[in-house]
Design a protein around this motif. Structure first.
Motif, PDB file in Angstrom:
ATOM      1  N   ASN A 108       2.442   9.941 -10.043  1.00 57.15           N
ATOM      2  CA  ASN A 108       1.619   9.839 -11.248  1.00 57.15           C
ATOM      3  C   ASN A 108       0.183   9.567 -10.812  1.00 57.15           C
ATOM      4  O   ASN A 108      -0.143   8.467 -10.362  1.00 57.15           O
ATOM      5  CB  ASN A 108       2.133   8.707 -12.147  1.00 57.15           C
ATOM      6  CG  ASN A 108       1.316   8.580 -13.429  1.00 57.15           C
ATOM      7  OD1 ASN A 108       0.307   9.267 -13.620  1.00 57.15           O
ATOM      8  ND2 ASN A 108       1.750   7.689 -14.311  1.00 57.15           N
ATOM      9  N   ASP A 109      -0.722  10.563 -10.938  1.00 54.54           N
ATOM     10  CA  ASP A 109      -2.086  10.403 -10.425  1.00 54.54           C
ATOM     11  C   ASP A 109      -2.919   9.419 -11.242  1.00 54.54           C
ATOM     12  O   ASP A 109      -4.069   9.146 -10.898  1.00 54.54           O
ATOM     13  CB  ASP A 109      -2.788  11.756 -10.325  1.00 54.54           C
ATOM     14  CG  ASP A 109      -2.893  12.472 -11.660  1.00 54.54           C
ATOM     15  OD1 ASP A 109      -2.616  11.852 -12.703  1.00 54.54           O
ATOM     16  OD2 ASP A 109      -3.253  13.672 -11.665  1.00 54.54           O
ATOM     17  N   GLN A 110      -2.348   8.886 -12.320  1.00 53.82           N
ATOM     18  CA  GLN A 110      -3.046   7.842 -13.072  1.00 53.82           C
ATOM     19  C   GLN A 110      -2.862   6.468 -12.437  1.00 53.82           C
ATOM     20  O   GLN A 110      -3.434   5.478 -12.910  1.00 53.82           O
ATOM     21  CB  GLN A 110      -2.533   7.808 -14.517  1.00 53.82           C
ATOM     22  CG  GLN A 110      -2.812   9.083 -15.300  1.00 53.82           C
ATOM     23  CD  GLN A 110      -4.290   9.403 -15.366  1.00 53.82           C
ATOM     24  OE1 GLN A 110      -5.100   8.547 -15.734  1.00 53.82           O
ATOM     25  NE2 GLN A 110      -4.643  10.633 -14.989  1.00 53.82           N
ATOM     26  N   MET A 111      -2.108   6.397 -11.366  1.00 50.83           N
ATOM     27  CA  MET A 111      -1.819   5.114 -10.719  1.00 50.83           C
ATOM     28  C   MET A 111      -2.776   4.810  -9.561  1.00 50.83           C
ATOM     29  O   MET A 111      -2.516   3.940  -8.737  1.00 50.83           O
ATOM     30  CB  MET A 111      -0.380   5.126 -10.187  1.00 50.83           C
ATOM     31  CG  MET A 111       0.685   5.296 -11.265  1.00 50.83           C
ATOM     32  SD  MET A 111       0.681   3.936 -12.465  1.00 50.83           S
ATOM     33  CE  MET A 111       1.363   2.620 -11.458  1.00 50.83           C
ATOM     34  N   TYR A 112      -3.902   5.531  -9.496  1.00 51.29           N
ATOM     35  CA  TYR A 112      -4.831   5.305  -8.386  1.00 51.29           C
ATOM     36  C   TYR A 112      -5.389   3.872  -8.332  1.00 51.29           C
ATOM     37  O   TYR A 112      -5.698   3.379  -7.246  1.00 51.29           O
ATOM     38  CB  TYR A 112      -5.981   6.319  -8.419  1.00 51.29           C
ATOM     39  CG  TYR A 112      -6.891   6.221  -9.615  1.00 51.29           C
ATOM     40  CD1 TYR A 112      -7.991   5.375  -9.615  1.00 51.29           C
ATOM     41  CD2 TYR A 112      -6.663   7.014 -10.745  1.00 51.29           C
ATOM     42  CE1 TYR A 112      -8.822   5.293 -10.706  1.00 51.29           C
ATOM     43  CE2 TYR A 112      -7.484   6.939 -11.844  1.00 51.29           C
ATOM     44  CZ  TYR A 112      -8.570   6.078 -11.828  1.00 51.29           C
ATOM     45  OH  TYR A 112      -9.385   5.997 -12.916  1.00 51.29           O
ATOM     46  N   PRO A 113      -5.523   3.150  -9.492  1.00 51.11           N
ATOM     47  CA  PRO A 113      -5.973   1.755  -9.364  1.00 51.11           C
ATOM     48  C   PRO A 113      -5.022   0.905  -8.524  1.00 51.11           C
ATOM     49  O   PRO A 113      -5.454  -0.056  -7.877  1.00 51.11           O
ATOM     50  CB  PRO A 113      -6.032   1.273 -10.822  1.00 51.11           C
ATOM     51  CG  PRO A 113      -6.238   2.503 -11.625  1.00 51.11           C
ATOM     52  CD  PRO A 113      -5.423   3.536 -10.922  1.00 51.11           C
ATOM     53  N   GLU A 114      -3.746   1.258  -8.520  1.00 49.06           N
ATOM     54  CA  GLU A 114      -2.787   0.512  -7.709  1.00 49.06           C
ATOM     55  C   GLU A 114      -3.106   0.672  -6.217  1.00 49.06           C
ATOM     56  O   GLU A 114      -2.960  -0.273  -5.434  1.00 49.06           O
ATOM     57  CB  GLU A 114      -1.366   1.013  -7.994  1.00 49.06           C
ATOM     58  CG  GLU A 114      -0.854   0.683  -9.380  1.00 49.06           C
ATOM     59  CD  GLU A 114      -0.667  -0.816  -9.577  1.00 49.06           C
ATOM     60  OE1 GLU A 114      -0.167  -1.478  -8.654  1.00 49.06           O
ATOM     61  OE2 GLU A 114      -1.047  -1.317 -10.651  1.00 49.06           O
ATOM     62  N   ILE A 115      -3.522   1.866  -5.833  1.00 51.15           N
ATOM     63  CA  ILE A 115      -3.896   2.084  -4.430  1.00 51.15           C
ATOM     64  C   ILE A 115      -5.124   1.261  -4.083  1.00 51.15           C
ATOM     65  O   ILE A 115      -5.181   0.625  -3.021  1.00 51.15           O
ATOM     66  CB  ILE A 115      -4.155   3.581  -4.166  1.00 51.15           C
ATOM     67  CG1 ILE A 115      -2.857   4.377  -4.307  1.00 51.15           C
ATOM     68  CG2 ILE A 115      -4.759   3.786  -2.771  1.00 51.15           C
ATOM     69  CD1 ILE A 115      -3.019   5.857  -4.024  1.00 51.15           C
ATOM     70  N   LEU A 148       0.830  -1.204   0.000  1.00 54.14           N
ATOM     71  CA  LEU A 148       0.000   0.000   0.000  1.00 54.14           C
ATOM     72  C   LEU A 148       0.869   1.260   0.000  1.00 54.14           C
ATOM     73  O   LEU A 148       0.606   2.203  -0.754  1.00 54.14           O
ATOM     74  CB  LEU A 148      -0.932   0.006   1.212  1.00 54.14           C
ATOM     75  CG  LEU A 148      -1.851   1.218   1.355  1.00 54.14           C
ATOM     76  CD1 LEU A 148      -2.712   1.407   0.110  1.00 54.14           C
ATOM     77  CD2 LEU A 148      -2.727   1.085   2.601  1.00 54.14           C
ATOM     78  N   ASN A 149       1.907   1.266   0.815  1.00 57.68           N
ATOM     79  CA  ASN A 149       2.809   2.425   0.844  1.00 57.68           C
ATOM     80  C   ASN A 149       3.495   2.628  -0.503  1.00 57.68           C
ATOM     81  O   ASN A 149       3.689   3.762  -0.963  1.00 57.68           O
ATOM     82  CB  ASN A 149       3.859   2.239   1.941  1.00 57.68           C
ATOM     83  CG  ASN A 149       3.279   2.418   3.339  1.00 57.68           C
ATOM     84  OD1 ASN A 149       2.306   3.139   3.514  1.00 57.68           O
ATOM     85  ND2 ASN A 149       3.870   1.752   4.314  1.00 57.68           N
ATOM     86  N   HIS A 150       3.852   1.506  -1.163  1.00 57.37           N
ATOM     87  CA  HIS A 150       4.475   1.594  -2.483  1.00 57.37           C
ATOM     88  C   HIS A 150       3.492   2.175  -3.494  1.00 57.37           C
ATOM     89  O   HIS A 150       3.859   3.031  -4.325  1.00 57.37           O
ATOM     90  CB  HIS A 150       4.940   0.209  -2.928  1.00 57.37           C
ATOM     91  CG  HIS A 150       5.554   0.191  -4.290  1.00 57.37           C
ATOM     92  ND1 HIS A 150       6.736   0.848  -4.599  1.00 57.37           N
ATOM     93  CD2 HIS A 150       5.146  -0.402  -5.457  1.00 57.37           C
ATOM     94  CE1 HIS A 150       7.030   0.662  -5.878  1.00 57.37           C
ATOM     95  NE2 HIS A 150       6.072  -0.092  -6.414  1.00 57.37           N
ATOM     96  N   ALA A 151       2.226   1.743  -3.419  1.00 55.12           N
ATOM     97  CA  ALA A 151       1.211   2.246  -4.342  1.00 55.12           C
ATOM     98  C   ALA A 151       0.974   3.733  -4.126  1.00 55.12           C
ATOM     99  O   ALA A 151       0.805   4.506  -5.083  1.00 55.12           O
ATOM    100  CB  ALA A 151      -0.088   1.464  -4.155  1.00 55.12           C
ATOM    101  N   ILE A 152       0.977   4.162  -2.864  1.00 52.32           N
ATOM    102  CA  ILE A 152       0.806   5.584  -2.551  1.00 52.32           C
ATOM    103  C   ILE A 152       1.973   6.387  -3.112  1.00 52.32           C
ATOM    104  O   ILE A 152       1.798   7.493  -3.646  1.00 52.32           O
ATOM    105  CB  ILE A 152       0.672   5.781  -1.031  1.00 52.32           C
ATOM    106  CG1 ILE A 152      -0.632   5.162  -0.524  1.00 52.32           C
ATOM    107  CG2 ILE A 152       0.727   7.263  -0.674  1.00 52.32           C
ATOM    108  CD1 ILE A 152      -0.773   5.145   0.974  1.00 52.32           C
ATOM    109  N   SER A 153       3.171   5.817  -3.016  1.00 56.07           N
ATOM    110  CA  SER A 153       4.354   6.487  -3.555  1.00 56.07           C
ATOM    111  C   SER A 153       4.248   6.652  -5.069  1.00 56.07           C
ATOM    112  O   SER A 153       4.553   7.710  -5.618  1.00 56.07           O
ATOM    113  CB  SER A 153       5.607   5.687  -3.194  1.00 56.07           C
ATOM    114  OG  SER A 153       6.758   6.255  -3.788  1.00 56.07           O
ATOM    115  N   LEU A 154       3.761   5.603  -5.728  1.00 55.93           N
ATOM    116  CA  LEU A 154       3.592   5.686  -7.185  1.00 55.93           C
ATOM    117  C   LEU A 154       2.551   6.741  -7.562  1.00 55.93           C
ATOM    118  O   LEU A 154       2.736   7.507  -8.509  1.00 55.93           O
ATOM    119  CB  LEU A 154       3.166   4.321  -7.734  1.00 55.93           C
ATOM    120  CG  LEU A 154       4.199   3.187  -7.669  1.00 55.93           C
ATOM    121  CD1 LEU A 154       3.584   1.883  -8.156  1.00 55.93           C
ATOM    122  CD2 LEU A 154       5.427   3.547  -8.522  1.00 55.93           C
TER     123      LEU A 154
END
Length: 442
Positions: free
Chosen positions: A80-87, A70-76
């Motif tokens: 890049n705000d297009q990475m919200y699916p990762e969160i 989760l922390n890694h996804a938040i960092s991404l």
């Protein structure tokens, strides 16, 4: 690497669960996830009821959210705000994926329903704060998954008739909780002329009515359930009836509690009746007031969250009965003697009718918790967009009706053009739709 924190008092179960689900993450492929689901399903089925609490707690402890991921996804996302699916993926607990996959198994939907019923029962008894928090996480996950499975598009509205399959007829008769079926003649009447019974079914739970409603077609809003359920066939022509009275709504699956099936059923039935019986324009319930009597006793004893109902108006009424001026303490003592006695005669209740109707109106309209009515039936119908329309004295004169609410019943009227507006006002601003008839009681 996902960090695991086994619960110390369930080492054996935690070890079994870990070996069963070893390697499971929230990115496990669909086929592998199904295999894990099968293993977990068998483990759950074989476990004794008293050990299932440990299974639920171990799921939360060992297969929750991977904080590193989760922390890694938040960092991404910060880059890049297009990475919200990762969160979203990383923030989903692994046990949620497992629960979703169980639904793909034969009888898996039924098992998830049973699991939630189990968790809800455990929550009622749980005293440990940490365990309660973990169980609430599981309950929320189960509820969200079941809500998506039991949406209106997956439910089938069915009308029960005397020609319906025998096992369905038997289940509806046995499940009926509001006004128990009193035998074959009574049941036939509920399915006969000027009467309807509808229920929702779901293909994943075949031959199981999930929630059912009994409806009476009448000429005006009814004020007595005994008039509806009395012996003998109702008379009149269907095309002359203007009002549908929903006098009994029963959910059959504890695991689906709070999924809002009753709300969806009433609105679907109202729409169906408009097609089947065009003369019907008014839709209203005739509902019990469960909990009113114990609430009133608590209120008079000073144990209610709501201020005492013994105000100047009540003191005046009691003084008139006593034919002398009484104090608030004397009025309270008098009322407690009457309402606390389950063998109180109807004549004594009739003598304090004004007080009981006044108190019941306050209970339904003013007694709230977090802005919502504390009475579950009132909260259900008002939240669904109904109007608190009328209180009915001697609405239910059965022993059960007298014991629950001194025989008082309530009409919640559904104006189909205003249900969305009323529902929004209540859920968003805590504004309850109420008629002038009820306001006059206050």
């Amino acid at each position: 690497m996902f960090r695991r924190f086994p619960i110390i008092y369930s080492t054996r179960h935690s070890s079994t669960l870990l070996s069963t689900l070893d390697g499971l993450t929230n990115r496990t492929s669909g086929d592998k996830l199904l295999t894990y689901s099968e293993k977990f399903s068998k483990l759950y089925e074989k476990s004794a009821p008293e050990t299932r609490k440990s299974i639920f707690l171990d799921l939360v402890a060992n297969f929750s959210v991977n904080r590193d991921a989760l922390n890694h996804a938040i960092s991404l996302y910060s880059k890049n705000d297009q990475m919200y699916p990762e969160i979203r993926t990383a923030a989903t607990a692994t046990y949620v994926k497992l629960i979703q996959s169980i639904g793909n198994l034969p009888s898996g939907v039924g098992q998830v329903c049973e699991m939630r019923a189990n968790v809800l029962a455990l929550l009622k008894r749980e005293t440990d704060r940490n365990s309660s928090a973990s169980l609430r996480h599981i309950e929320l996950a189960l509820r969200e998954v079941l809500t998506s499975w039991f949406c209106i598009g997956n439910l089938k509205l069915e009308r029960l008739t005397w020609s319906s399959p025998g096992d369905i007829l038997q289940k509806v008769a046995e499940y009926e909780a509001v006004h128990p079926v009193r035998g074959l003649t009574d049941f036939r009447k509920r399915l006969g002329p000027l009467r309807r019974c509808f229920y929702f079914s779901h293909e994943a739970l075949p031959r199981n009515p999930l929630v059912m409603v009994h409806v009476a077609l009448v000429e005006e809003i009814a004020d007595s359930v005994q008039e509806i359920t009395k012996r003998g066939e109702p008379t009149g022509r269907e095309e002359d009836q203007t009002t549908a009275i929903y006098y009994s709504i029963t959910s059959t699956q504890p695991g689906l509690s709070g999924i809002d099936l009753g709300n969806m059923l009433i609105k679907r039935v109202a729409t169906q009746l408009q097609k089947d019986v065009p003369s019907v324009k008014v839709h209203s319930t005739l509902s019990p007031v469960p909990g009113f009597r114990p609430w009133l006793i608590r209120n008079l004893k000073g144990n209610s969250e709501y201020p005492s109902i013994v105000d100047s108006k009540v003191i005046t009424w009691v003084s008139e009965l006593a034919e002398k001026t009484v104090t608030a303490e004397e009025a309270t003592e008098f009322l407690l003697r009457v309402v606390s006695n389950e063998k109180t005669e109807k004549g004594q209740l009739n003598a304090i009718r004004n007080i009981l109707m006044y108190a019941c109106a306050q209970y339904l309209y003013k007694a709230k918790r977090n802005g919502m009515a504390i009475n579950s039936v009132a909260n259900f119908h008002i939240r669904n967009g109904a109007e608190l329309y009328r209180l009915n004295w001697n609405g239910d004169t059965s022993h059960r009706g007298i014991n629950n609410s001194f025989g008082i019943m309530v009409n919640y009227r559904y104006n189909l053009d205003k249900v969305h507006e009323n529902s929004a006002a209540y859920t968003e601003r805590h504004e309850m739709a109420i008629s002038d008839t009820v306001l006059e009681l206050l």
